[in-house]
Design an enzyme around this catalytic site. Structure first.
Site, mmCIF file in Angstrom:
data_model
loop_
_atom_site.group_PDB
_atom_site.id
_atom_site.type_symbol
_atom_site.label_atom_id
_atom_site.label_comp_id
_atom_site.label_asym_id
_atom_site.label_seq_id
_atom_site.Cartn_x
_atom_site.Cartn_y
_atom_site.Cartn_z
ATOM 1 N N HIS A 71 23.692 5.305 -30.011
ATOM 2 C CA HIS A 71 22.492 6.131 -29.791
ATOM 3 C C HIS A 71 22.600 7.428 -30.573
ATOM 4 C CE1 HIS A 71 24.644 8.802 -26.932
ATOM 5 N NE2 HIS A 71 25.145 7.710 -26.363
ATOM 6 N N HIS A 111 18.002 14.775 -27.743
ATOM 7 C CA HIS A 111 16.537 14.696 -27.731
ATOM 8 C C HIS A 111 16.013 16.034 -27.260
ATOM 9 C CE1 HIS A 111 17.091 14.234 -23.375
ATOM 10 N NE2 HIS A 111 18.029 13.347 -23.667
ATOM 11 N N ASP A 138 25.198 10.477 -15.211
ATOM 12 C CA ASP A 138 24.140 11.095 -16.012
ATOM 13 C C ASP A 138 23.008 11.418 -15.047
ATOM 14 O OD1 ASP A 138 22.058 11.769 -17.709
ATOM 15 O OD2 ASP A 138 22.430 10.134 -19.128
ATOM 16 N N HIS A 192 21.859 2.481 -19.990
ATOM 17 C CA HIS A 192 20.882 2.793 -18.941
ATOM 18 C C HIS A 192 21.200 2.061 -17.634
ATOM 19 C CE1 HIS A 192 17.780 4.064 -22.210
ATOM 20 N NE2 HIS A 192 18.742 4.936 -22.027
ATOM 21 N N GLU A 245 24.604 15.083 -26.739
ATOM 22 C CA GLU A 245 25.215 14.082 -25.858
ATOM 23 C C GLU A 245 25.865 12.915 -26.595
ATOM 24 O OE1 GLU A 245 22.334 11.578 -23.763
ATOM 25 O OE2 GLU A 245 20.735 12.913 -24.421
ATOM 26 N N ASP A 296 19.383 17.749 -17.842
ATOM 27 C CA ASP A 296 19.876 16.409 -18.197
ATOM 28 C C ASP A 296 21.352 16.542 -18.559
ATOM 29 O OD1 ASP A 296 20.271 13.863 -19.146
ATOM 30 O OD2 ASP A 296 18.888 14.020 -20.838
ATOM 31 N N ASP A 308 0.819 -1.221 0.000
ATOM 32 C CA ASP A 308 0.000 0.000 0.000
ATOM 33 C C ASP A 308 0.852 1.271 0.000
ATOM 34 O OD1 ASP A 308 1.001 -0.282 2.491
ATOM 35 O OD2 ASP A 308 -0.878 0.089 3.557
ATOM 36 N N GLU A 312 27.216 15.399 -21.947
ATOM 37 C CA GLU A 312 25.859 15.860 -22.304
ATOM 38 C C GLU A 312 25.584 17.233 -21.711
ATOM 39 O OE1 GLU A 312 22.664 13.455 -20.588
ATOM 40 O OE2 GLU A 312 21.295 14.223 -22.118
ATOM 41 N N HIS A 317 12.864 13.286 -22.001
ATOM 42 C CA HIS A 317 12.813 13.069 -23.447
ATOM 43 C C HIS A 317 11.530 13.759 -23.880
ATOM 44 C CE1 HIS A 317 15.446 9.217 -22.950
ATOM 45 N NE2 HIS A 317 16.101 10.330 -22.748
ATOM 46 N N TYR A 355 31.593 4.003 -26.368
ATOM 47 C CA TYR A 355 31.478 2.906 -25.399
ATOM 48 C C TYR A 355 32.223 1.711 -25.992
ATOM 49 C CZ TYR A 355 27.652 6.142 -24.573
ATOM 50 O OH TYR A 355 26.907 7.298 -24.382
ATOM 51 N N ARG A 373 30.427 9.635 -22.035
ATOM 52 C CA ARG A 373 29.385 10.475 -22.656
ATOM 53 C C ARG A 373 29.515 11.865 -22.050
ATOM 54 N NH1 ARG A 373 25.486 7.420 -21.971
ATOM 55 N NH2 ARG A 373 24.432 8.174 -20.117
#
Ligand code: GLY
Ligand code: MN
Ligand code: MN
Length: 439
Positions: free
Chosen positions: A352, A356, A262, A245, A386, A273, A42, A409, A363, A390, A407
């Site tokens: 990638h 965005h 990130d 991710h 960004e 971001d 709950d 960004e 996004h 890798y 990366r």
């Protein structure tokens, strides 16, 4: 304390006006709030309002539906929401109630959400089209259809039900793409907080720390500013930086490895971001430095291409070319640059796109193509740039590159003359990072 940016009631009203102008007098629009989500048993997740609903109403409660009915004499903006209930409010928090919806939140009319099935069908009569986010939530689709059927059942009284269902995002998301000065103030504030938080984490980083300890450094700064993370953030040390991710954030940070953070803060619903990658021990190794410099050069090329008149895709193609040139220079790829790009030979190391839209959603909404062509960038649009590299272990690659994930960004506003990097104050040059970490 310094005054914090806010979105005025006047601005919410003018967004609603613009929406109603666009749908026209024969239509209505329906926008539901988010629902509370169960985390376990709950216990609920913290409530986050639906971004479309927030954009049009500023009203931050669940169990609400905004209804827009252009040119209705008794009022065009109707908010269905929870009634005041002192007992419930003592347990689960305050509610604006019917009176608050009108006085505080600018609804022309407000009704209890529990009465919606009795009231809403009557408001649909003699309107030809219903705009809503069709197909987004089957339960809501069913609810809309049941209201329509209630109207249809009155056909013998000469009543007409709407015949057309149009996707509201078609127009609403185009509006959201162009940020107003007030929205930009909110985004700058979110960006500023995230910049300070990243700096703090960078300075705190030491070999042997856990990834979550670094996470705690910036989350503390977000919370201190009254903000939430705009998305589940990433702290990936070494090979974890190669997982796009990665959110477990539960491994030790090792001497000699890089760490990729990130993380962005959210203010009034508006996201920042940011990604930075830096050496855990404060000094880049030669291999790390050379790949880092390639990504940084690519990011700068991407940012330079983010200007009015260029298409959405141009920052990506600009950054990609620099990445591929760099990969050839260090010997990870070999061959003709154009052919390598055309054949997507870079894909094992860069899988990638370069950015965005950014806004109420990290996004953010808005089409990237219009009439099958990449959209032109225009002043007021906000996006991320960004690029990354890798390098997972593979036989054909020299071991010195293995498990380097990078990366970088930043958040960019397109302006009349070019762009403004909202996160520009966060260091990213090799020498600046090393100097900052040595402090
Ligand atoms: N943090 C999500 C992204 O960079 O797109
Ligand atoms: Mn991003
Ligand atoms: Mn990001």
């Amino acid at each position: 304390m310094k005054r914090k940016p806010l979105i005025s009631q006047k601005e919410f009203a003018s967004r609603r006006e613009q929406l109603m102008h666009m749908i026209g007098d024969n239509a209505v629009a329906i926008v539901p709030s988010s629902s509370l989500l169960i985390r376990n048993r709950d216990a609920e997740f913290p409530f986050r309002q639906d971004s479309d609903f927030l954009y049009l109403t500023g009203f931050n409660e669940p169990e609400a539906i905004a209804f827009f009915i252009p040119n209705r004499e008794q009022g065009e903006y109707i908010l269905f929401c929870r009634e005041r209930d002192p007992k419930a409010e003592q347990w689960v928090g305050r509610r604006a109630g019917i009176e608050g919806a009108q006085k505080q939140w600018g609804a022309d009319d407000a009704f209890p959400i529990d009465d919606i099935d009795d009231i809403l069908p009557g408001l649909l009569e003699e309107r030809s089209a219903v705009y809503y986010n069709t197909g987004n939530d089957v339960n809501f689709d069913q609810q809309v259809m049941s209201w329509i059927n209630t109207v249809k059942n009155k056909v013998r009284s000469g009543v007409h039900a709407p015949q057309e269902f149009i996707s509201l995002p078609l127009i609403l998301h185009d509006m959201r793409l162009y940020k107003s000065p007030a929205e930009l103030r909110a985004m700058r504030y979110a960006a500023k907080t995230a910049v300070a938080a990243h700096e703090n984490a960078m300075r705190a980083c030491k070999p042997g720390m856990m990834e979550y300890e670094l996470e705690a450094e910036y989350l503390y700064q977000f919370k201190k500013a009254g903000m939430e993370p705009a998305y589940t953030s990433i702290v990936g040390g070494g090979e974890n930086g190669c997982i796009l991710h990665y959110i477990e954030n539960n491994q030790p940070l090792k001497d000699g490895e890089l760490v990729l953070i990130d993380a962005g803060a959210e203010y009034l619903g508006y996201a920042s971001d940011i990604t930075r990658t830096f050496p855990v021990n404060g000094t880049f190794s030669e291999a790390q430095r050379s790949l880092y410099q390639i990504v940084l050069n690519a990011q700068k090329a991407g940012i330079a291409a983010a200007k009015p008149g260029n298409t959405w895709d141009q920052p990506h193609t600009a950054a990609l070319r620099v990445l591929v040139e760099g990969l050839v220079e260090v010997g990870i790829l070999s061959g003709d640059i154009d052919t390598l790009i055309e054949d997507k030979s870079y894909a094992p190391y860069y899988m990638h796109k370069t950015g965005h839209w950014l806004g109420l959603d990290v996004h953010d909404v808005g089409d990237y193509k219009v009439d099958d062509e990449w959209r032109l960038l225009e002043p007021g649009m906000t996006l991320t740039v960004e690029p990354g590299l890798y390098i997972s272990p593979a036989d054909e690659i020299d071991e010195k590159w293995w498990n380097i994930g990078i990366r970088i960004e930043d958040d960019v506003l397109i302006t009349k003359k070019g762009n403004e990097v909202l996160t520009r104050k966060l260091i990213k040059e090799v020498k600046d990072i090393e100097a900052h970490m040595a402090q």
